[in-house]
Design a protein around this motif. Structure first.
Motif, short mmCIF file in Angstrom:
data_model
loop_
_atom_site.label_atom_id
_atom_site.label_comp_id
_atom_site.label_asym_id
_atom_site.label_seq_id
_atom_site.Cartn_x
_atom_site.Cartn_y
_atom_site.Cartn_z
N GLU A 105 5.85 20.88 27.92
CA GLU A 105 5.31 19.69 27.28
C GLU A 105 5.38 18.53 28.26
N GLU A 106 4.49 17.57 28.07
CA GLU A 106 4.44 16.36 28.90
C GLU A 106 4.63 15.16 27.98
N GLN A 107 5.42 14.19 28.43
CA GLN A 107 5.63 13.01 27.60
C GLN A 107 4.45 12.05 27.73
N THR A 108 3.94 11.60 26.59
CA THR A 108 2.81 10.68 26.57
C THR A 108 3.31 9.24 26.69
N PRO A 109 2.43 8.29 26.97
CA PRO A 109 2.87 6.90 27.11
C PRO A 109 3.62 6.34 25.89
N ASP A 110 3.33 6.87 24.70
CA ASP A 110 4.02 6.37 23.50
C ASP A 110 5.35 7.08 23.25
N GLY A 111 5.76 7.97 24.17
CA GLY A 111 7.04 8.65 24.05
C GLY A 111 7.00 9.99 23.33
N ALA A 112 5.85 10.35 22.78
CA ALA A 112 5.72 11.64 22.10
C ALA A 112 5.60 12.75 23.14
N TRP A 113 5.82 13.99 22.71
CA TRP A 113 5.68 15.14 23.60
C TRP A 113 4.37 15.85 23.29
N ALA A 114 3.55 16.05 24.31
CA ALA A 114 2.25 16.72 24.16
C ALA A 114 2.37 18.16 24.68
N TYR A 115 2.00 19.10 23.85
CA TYR A 115 2.03 20.53 24.18
C TYR A 115 1.11 20.81 25.37
N ILE A 116 1.59 21.61 26.32
CA ILE A 116 0.77 22.05 27.45
C ILE A 116 0.47 23.54 27.33
N ASP A 117 1.52 24.35 27.30
CA ASP A 117 1.30 25.79 27.18
C ASP A 117 2.57 26.49 26.73
N ARG A 118 2.41 27.76 26.36
CA ARG A 118 3.54 28.59 25.91
C ARG A 118 3.43 29.93 26.62
#
Length: 126
Positions: A105-118
Motif C-alpha cells: 500500500e502507498e500512503q496518500t496525501p490525506d494519510g489514508a492507505w491506497a491498495y497497490i497489489d496483493r
C-alpha cells in the motif's frame, strides 16, 4: 499517486507489451532507465550503512515497529521507485501453516492507505 507521477513526469509512457506487441501497456522510457544506476548510487551514499529493500528499480527501508501480531507483520517506511519517494506499507499475513500473503500500500496525501497489489504464496506440495 506514484503511477500517475511516473506518467505525468514522462518516466513512463504507453508502449507495446514485450509479450504481446499489439497490446499497449505502461513502459519505462529507455533513455531514463540508463540514469537509474546513478540515482541509486547517490541515494545509497546518503544512508550507506542502513539496510535497504531492493526490488526491480525500487529501493527503500521498511521497518516493523511491533513485530508479529495476530498472524500479521506490518512494515512501513520510505520506498523510492524511479525517483519519486513515497511512504509504503507492506503487510505480511500468515494464512495457515503452508500459506502466506502480502499486500503493498502507498500512503496518500490525506494519510489514508491506497491498495497497490496483493501476492499469495503456498508451500510447494502442501
Amino acid at each position: 499517486m506514484l503511477m500517475e507521477e511516473l506518467f505525468s513526469t514522462g518516466v513512463m509512457t504507453m508502449g507495446p507489451s514485450r509479450v504481446d506487441p499489439a497490446r499497449q501497456v505502461g513502459v519505462f522510457r529507455p533513455e531514463l532507465l540508463a540514469t537509474l544506476p546513478g540515482i541509486r548510487a547517490a541515494e545509497m551514499e546518503k544512508i550507506g550503512w542502513r539496510i535497504y529493500l531492493l526490488m526491480r528499480g525500487a529501493y527503500g527501508m521498511l521497518r516493523s515497529a511491533e513485530g508479529w501480531v495476530d498472524g500479521r507483520l506490518v512494515f512501513t517506511g520510505e520506498m523510492t521507485m524511479l525517483g519519486p519517494t513515497r511512504l509504503w506499507r507492506l503487510t505480511l499475513t500468515r494464512d495457515g501453516d503452508d500459506r502466506f500473503s502480502y499486500v503493498n500500500e502507498e500512503q496518500t496525501p490525506d494519510g489514508a492507505w491506497a491498495y497497490i497489489d496483493r501476492w499469495d504464496f503456498t508451500r510447494k506440495n502442501a
